[in-house]
Scaffold this motif. Structure first.
Motif, PDB file in Angstrom:
ATOM      1  N   TYR A 188      49.875  36.513  38.269  1.00  0.00           N
ATOM      2  CA  TYR A 188      50.011  35.133  37.830  1.00  0.00           C
ATOM      3  C   TYR A 188      50.832  35.057  36.547  1.00  0.00           C
ATOM      4  O   TYR A 188      51.233  36.058  35.981  1.00  0.00           O
ATOM      5  CB  TYR A 188      48.623  34.515  37.651  1.00  0.00           C
ATOM      6  N   LYS A 189      51.078  33.853  36.101  1.00  0.00           N
ATOM      7  CA  LYS A 189      51.913  33.648  34.929  1.00  0.00           C
ATOM      8  C   LYS A 189      51.359  34.379  33.699  1.00  0.00           C
ATOM      9  O   LYS A 189      52.114  34.811  32.844  1.00  0.00           O
ATOM     10  CB  LYS A 189      52.042  32.155  34.629  1.00  0.00           C
ATOM     11  N   ASN A 190      50.020  34.518  33.634  1.00  0.00           N
ATOM     12  CA  ASN A 190      49.444  35.205  32.485  1.00  0.00           C
ATOM     13  C   ASN A 190      49.291  36.715  32.729  1.00  0.00           C
ATOM     14  O   ASN A 190      48.582  37.399  31.999  1.00  0.00           O
ATOM     15  CB  ASN A 190      48.090  34.599  32.124  1.00  0.00           C
ATOM     16  N   GLU A 191      49.934  37.205  33.794  1.00  0.00           N
ATOM     17  CA  GLU A 191      50.001  38.634  34.120  1.00  0.00           C
ATOM     18  C   GLU A 191      48.645  39.229  34.468  1.00  0.00           C
ATOM     19  O   GLU A 191      48.411  40.423  34.276  1.00  0.00           O
ATOM     20  CB  GLU A 191      50.657  39.419  32.971  1.00  0.00           C
ATOM     21  N   ILE A 192      47.749  38.405  34.997  1.00  0.00           N
ATOM     22  CA  ILE A 192      46.462  38.901  35.481  1.00  0.00           C
ATOM     23  C   ILE A 192      46.632  39.355  36.927  1.00  0.00           C
ATOM     24  O   ILE A 192      47.179  38.629  37.750  1.00  0.00           O
ATOM     25  CB  ILE A 192      45.380  37.807  35.412  1.00  0.00           C
ATOM     26  N   GLU A 193      46.165  40.552  37.218  1.00  0.00           N
ATOM     27  CA  GLU A 193      46.262  41.098  38.563  1.00  0.00           C
ATOM     28  C   GLU A 193      44.897  41.606  38.999  1.00  0.00           C
ATOM     29  O   GLU A 193      44.160  42.177  38.186  1.00  0.00           O
ATOM     30  CB  GLU A 193      47.288  42.234  38.598  1.00  0.00           C
ATOM     31  N   THR A 194      44.556  41.366  40.248  1.00  0.00           N
ATOM     32  CA  THR A 194      43.264  41.833  40.756  1.00  0.00           C
ATOM     33  C   THR A 194      43.472  42.849  41.868  1.00  0.00           C
ATOM     34  O   THR A 194      44.428  42.755  42.638  1.00  0.00           O
ATOM     35  CB  THR A 194      42.426  40.652  41.292  1.00  0.00           C
ATOM     36  N   LYS A 195      42.560  43.799  41.917  1.00  0.00           N
ATOM     37  CA  LYS A 195      42.602  44.804  42.975  1.00  0.00           C
ATOM     38  C   LYS A 195      41.189  45.020  43.498  1.00  0.00           C
ATOM     39  O   LYS A 195      40.260  45.292  42.724  1.00  0.00           O
ATOM     40  CB  LYS A 195      43.170  46.123  42.444  1.00  0.00           C
ATOM     41  N   VAL A 196      41.011  44.871  44.812  1.00  0.00           N
ATOM     42  CA  VAL A 196      39.700  44.991  45.443  1.00  0.00           C
ATOM     43  C   VAL A 196      39.582  46.369  46.087  1.00  0.00           C
ATOM     44  O   VAL A 196      40.438  46.770  46.872  1.00  0.00           O
ATOM     45  CB  VAL A 196      39.495  43.891  46.504  1.00  0.00           C
ATOM     46  N   MET A 197      38.506  47.085  45.780  1.00  0.00           N
ATOM     47  CA  MET A 197      38.276  48.417  46.351  1.00  0.00           C
ATOM     48  C   MET A 197      36.805  48.562  46.770  1.00  0.00           C
ATOM     49  O   MET A 197      35.923  48.343  45.916  1.00  0.00           O
ATOM     50  CB  MET A 197      38.630  49.497  45.322  1.00  0.00           C
ATOM     51  N   PRO A 198      36.507  48.910  48.028  1.00  0.00           N
ATOM     52  CA  PRO A 198      37.462  48.952  49.135  1.00  0.00           C
ATOM     53  C   PRO A 198      37.692  47.546  49.688  1.00  0.00           C
ATOM     54  O   PRO A 198      36.942  46.629  49.373  1.00  0.00           O
ATOM     55  CB  PRO A 198      36.733  49.820  50.151  1.00  0.00           C
ATOM     56  N   ASN A 199      38.656  47.410  50.517  1.00  0.00           N
ATOM     57  CA  ASN A 199      38.942  46.131  51.158  1.00  0.00           C
ATOM     58  C   ASN A 199      39.602  46.435  52.508  1.00  0.00           C
ATOM     59  O   ASN A 199      40.751  46.854  52.521  1.00  0.00           O
ATOM     60  CB  ASN A 199      39.886  45.297  50.290  1.00  0.00           C
ATOM     61  N   PRO A 200      38.902  46.346  53.638  1.00  0.00           N
ATOM     62  CA  PRO A 200      37.655  45.617  53.909  1.00  0.00           C
ATOM     63  C   PRO A 200      36.412  46.232  53.256  1.00  0.00           C
ATOM     64  O   PRO A 200      36.375  47.392  52.925  1.00  0.00           O
ATOM     65  CB  PRO A 200      37.547  45.651  55.436  1.00  0.00           C
ATOM     66  N   VAL A 201      35.398  45.349  53.131  1.00  0.00           N
ATOM     67  CA  VAL A 201      34.143  45.685  52.477  1.00  0.00           C
ATOM     68  C   VAL A 201      33.041  45.801  53.516  1.00  0.00           C
ATOM     69  O   VAL A 201      32.989  45.013  54.459  1.00  0.00           O
ATOM     70  CB  VAL A 201      33.766  44.592  51.452  1.00  0.00           C
ATOM     71  N   THR A 202      32.157  46.779  53.321  1.00  0.00           N
ATOM     72  CA  THR A 202      30.990  46.878  54.205  1.00  0.00           C
ATOM     73  C   THR A 202      29.723  46.440  53.491  1.00  0.00           C
ATOM     74  O   THR A 202      28.962  45.614  53.990  1.00  0.00           O
ATOM     75  CB  THR A 202      30.829  48.327  54.718  1.00  0.00           C
ATOM     76  N   THR A 203      29.452  47.003  52.304  1.00  0.00           N
ATOM     77  CA  THR A 203      28.242  46.635  51.559  1.00  0.00           C
ATOM     78  C   THR A 203      28.552  46.040  50.187  1.00  0.00           C
ATOM     79  O   THR A 203      27.932  45.067  49.777  1.00  0.00           O
ATOM     80  CB  THR A 203      27.327  47.858  51.384  1.00  0.00           C
ATOM     81  N   SER A 204      29.500  46.644  49.465  1.00  0.00           N
ATOM     82  CA  SER A 204      29.863  46.133  48.139  1.00  0.00           C
ATOM     83  C   SER A 204      31.301  46.514  47.828  1.00  0.00           C
ATOM     84  O   SER A 204      31.888  47.383  48.476  1.00  0.00           O
ATOM     85  CB  SER A 204      28.914  46.680  47.071  1.00  0.00           C
ATOM     86  N   ALA A 205      31.850  45.835  46.820  1.00  0.00           N
ATOM     87  CA  ALA A 205      33.234  46.102  46.423  1.00  0.00           C
ATOM     88  C   ALA A 205      33.354  46.014  44.912  1.00  0.00           C
ATOM     89  O   ALA A 205      32.565  45.339  44.237  1.00  0.00           O
ATOM     90  CB  ALA A 205      34.182  45.110  47.081  1.00  0.00           C
ATOM     91  N   ILE A 206      34.336  46.710  44.382  1.00  0.00           N
ATOM     92  CA  ILE A 206      34.661  46.626  42.963  1.00  0.00           C
ATOM     93  C   ILE A 206      36.010  45.925  42.823  1.00  0.00           C
ATOM     94  O   ILE A 206      36.984  46.296  43.471  1.00  0.00           O
ATOM     95  CB  ILE A 206      34.730  48.026  42.326  1.00  0.00           C
ATOM     96  N   ILE A 207      36.039  44.900  41.994  1.00  0.00           N
ATOM     97  CA  ILE A 207      37.278  44.185  41.712  1.00  0.00           C
ATOM     98  C   ILE A 207      37.718  44.570  40.311  1.00  0.00           C
ATOM     99  O   ILE A 207      37.000  44.347  39.338  1.00  0.00           O
ATOM    100  CB  ILE A 207      37.079  42.662  41.802  1.00  0.00           C
ATOM    101  N   LYS A 208      38.895  45.164  40.223  1.00  0.00           N
ATOM    102  CA  LYS A 208      39.425  45.563  38.931  1.00  0.00           C
ATOM    103  C   LYS A 208      40.482  44.559  38.476  1.00  0.00           C
ATOM    104  O   LYS A 208      41.296  44.098  39.262  1.00  0.00           O
ATOM    105  CB  LYS A 208      40.023  46.968  39.008  1.00  0.00           C
ATOM    106  N   ILE A 209      40.432  44.220  37.195  1.00  0.00           N
ATOM    107  CA  ILE A 209      41.357  43.253  36.606  1.00  0.00           C
ATOM    108  C   ILE A 209      42.337  44.001  35.712  1.00  0.00           C
ATOM    109  O   ILE A 209      41.925  44.767  34.839  1.00  0.00           O
ATOM    110  CB  ILE A 209      40.597  42.198  35.780  1.00  0.00           C
TER     111      ILE A 209
END
Length: 486
Positions: A402-423
């Protein structure tokens, strides 16, 4: 992209030829010292980054330019009043549309003085009204309306109708009973409780998160607010026709004809028809000009330099883009989240009735827009008495910066039980909130834990499918992405 590859190949071939000529002349290629090797490595990295940047830009351009087709969603064309399958049904001048909680599309069929319903299978029926003008409460089978223009649905699936020529707001409850919700039936301008308040010609409506109802009262140059206790107040507008920003009744509008609520960013957008502008209102009534110069025309570009031609219906998608029905320039426009205005479909100032690619399709008079559950755009085409469908391009949202240079990464994706989103990126000190919703735009409850630049999301009871989430900081969306659950 082909030209870029050819250029790079040309550079490579030229260097090879140069080295070859050097060898033929008995000249050994000059060996580079450590500093020169570092410079060369840096230059190669810059070239690689440049190539990747151009490649990414090319891919984005391809996505942006992919064909958007326009088709007829409902209506056989021509004025009429016939129920049945969507392709055979007939309507008259269609106005505001909305979805109920069961996925049915409800449409104000103003000249037929009724509300029509289109179910998920494409069957058209009369939801309320007899087809004759009148002012009669009662069951949906006997109740009468007079030129209904606006429609909205609350969280309990009750339906509200701005009954234009009766100067009242009607309510249709879940048992099918029609009552008068606000207004005494006399044209005027008076705030107060629901049964004594007076309205002018009532138009499009919307609900906010707290279930307050907002209705455009264009002849009085104001937006009215009706709270849950049915008290009527003026939300924005002094009553004077002008283009002046401000707060509440210290701001001016000119024939505001439609209002839409962006439930993701918690703001309102108003189609200020007399000013040919789109205004933005905060929940506290602070009004500003969001797009348009106040002069009629059709000019794309930066929002405050763009021109509109008496716009009417407007809606927002889950990414915060705004779509506007251009009733007199026969187009549908888009205001993206960067404040750029573009033409989504239709030929400016050319009226007609033809489907196909968005750049060649023609509309009679696009008067209202709504996002369908599948993410496409439906348009009320008033002159052609049809509902048209614009297929919006699918945007891959993984890793959007985005314009403010925020990026998200979802691991894992697809998700089975839980996921970690890193900013990744620089964020402010204010707390971040996490909101997740399904493909229809409905918010879903999900357990999440936010710790610094990391968010842990638990699947819980969510069913398999595609979901979207947004990160909000200081009332502003700073990131969005998708999450797939297996």
């Amino acid at each position: 992209m082909t030209l870029l590859v050819a250029e790079l190949r040309g550079i490579k071939n030229a260097n090879a030829q140069k080295n070859k000529r050097s060898k033929l002349r008995g000249i050994k290629p000059k060996r580079l010292n450590k500093v020169q090797r570092q410079h060369l490595k840096h230059d190669k990295s810059k070239m690689k980054l440049k190539v990747l940047s151009i490649f990414a830009a090319t891919i984005l351009a391809i996505v942006h330019l992919q064909a958007q087709n326009v088709s007829t969603y409902a209506g056989a064309g021509g004025v009429g009043y016939i129920n049945g399958h969507a392709a055979l049904a007939k309507f008259s001048g269609l106005e505001q549309m909305t979805y109920d909680k069961n996925g049915n599309l409800l449409v104000c069929d103003a000249p037929n003085h009724c509300i029509r319903r289109i179910d998920a299978k494409g069957n058209v029926s009369t939801f309320a009204g007899t087809g004759a003008p009148g002012f009669v409460d009662g069951s949906i089978a006997v109740a009468q309306f007079n030129n209904p223009l606006g429609i909205a649905v609350d969280n309990q699936n009750n339906v509200y109708v701005s009954d234009n020529l009766n100067f009242v707001i009607r309510k249709i409850d879940t048992q099918g009973n029609v009552t008068t919700y606000a207004g005494n039936g006399e044209q005027g301008y008076e705030d107060g409780d629901g049964i004594t308040a007076k309205f002018g010609y009532l138009n499009y409506m919307c609900f906010d998160d707290a279930q307050n109802l907002y209705v455009a009262d264009p002849n009085n140059n104001v937006i009215r607010k009706i709270d849950a206790q049915q008290n009527v107040t003026t939300f924005v507008g002094s009553g004077k026709a002008a283009l002046i920003d401000g707060k509440g009744t210290f701001a001016d509008l000119s024939f505001p004809i439609a209002i839409a609520y962006d439930k993701y960013n918690h703001v309102f957008y108003i189609s200020d028809q007399g000013n040919s502008a789109i205004r933005k209102a905060l929940p506290d009534g602070t009004l500003s000009t969001y797009a348009g110069t106040g002069i009629i025309g059709h000019v794309d570009g930066e929002a405050l330099s763009a021109k509109f031609y008496f716009p009417k219906g407007l809606t927002t998608d889950q990414n915060g883009n705004i779509y506007v029905a251009g009733r007199f320039d026969y187009t549908v426009r888009k205001i993206d989240t960067y404040g750029r205005v573009s033409t989504v479909a239709g030929i400016p100032h050319v009226s007609g009735n033809s489907n196909g690619e968005s750049t060649t399709a023609k509309f009679g008079k696009p008067i209202e827009v709504v996002i369908s559950p599948d993410g496409n755009l439906l348009v009320s085409d008033w002159i052609n008495s049809t509902i048209r469908k614009i297929e919006l391009p699918v945007t891959a949202s993984t890793g959007i910066v985005y314009k403010n240079e925020i990026e998200t990464k979802v691991m894992p994706n697809p998700v089975t039980t839980s996921a970690i989103i890193k900013i990744n990126g620089t964020i402010g000190k204010e707390p971040i909130s996490f909101v997740m919703y399904d493909v229809t735009g409905k918010e879903v409850n999900v357990k999440n834990t936010i710790s610094g630049l990391q968010i842990i999301v638990e699947r819980g009871d969510l069913s398999s499918g595609t979901y979207f989430f947004k990160l909000v900081q200081n009332s502003k969306v700073i990131g969005m992405d998708k999450l797939i659950i297996e």
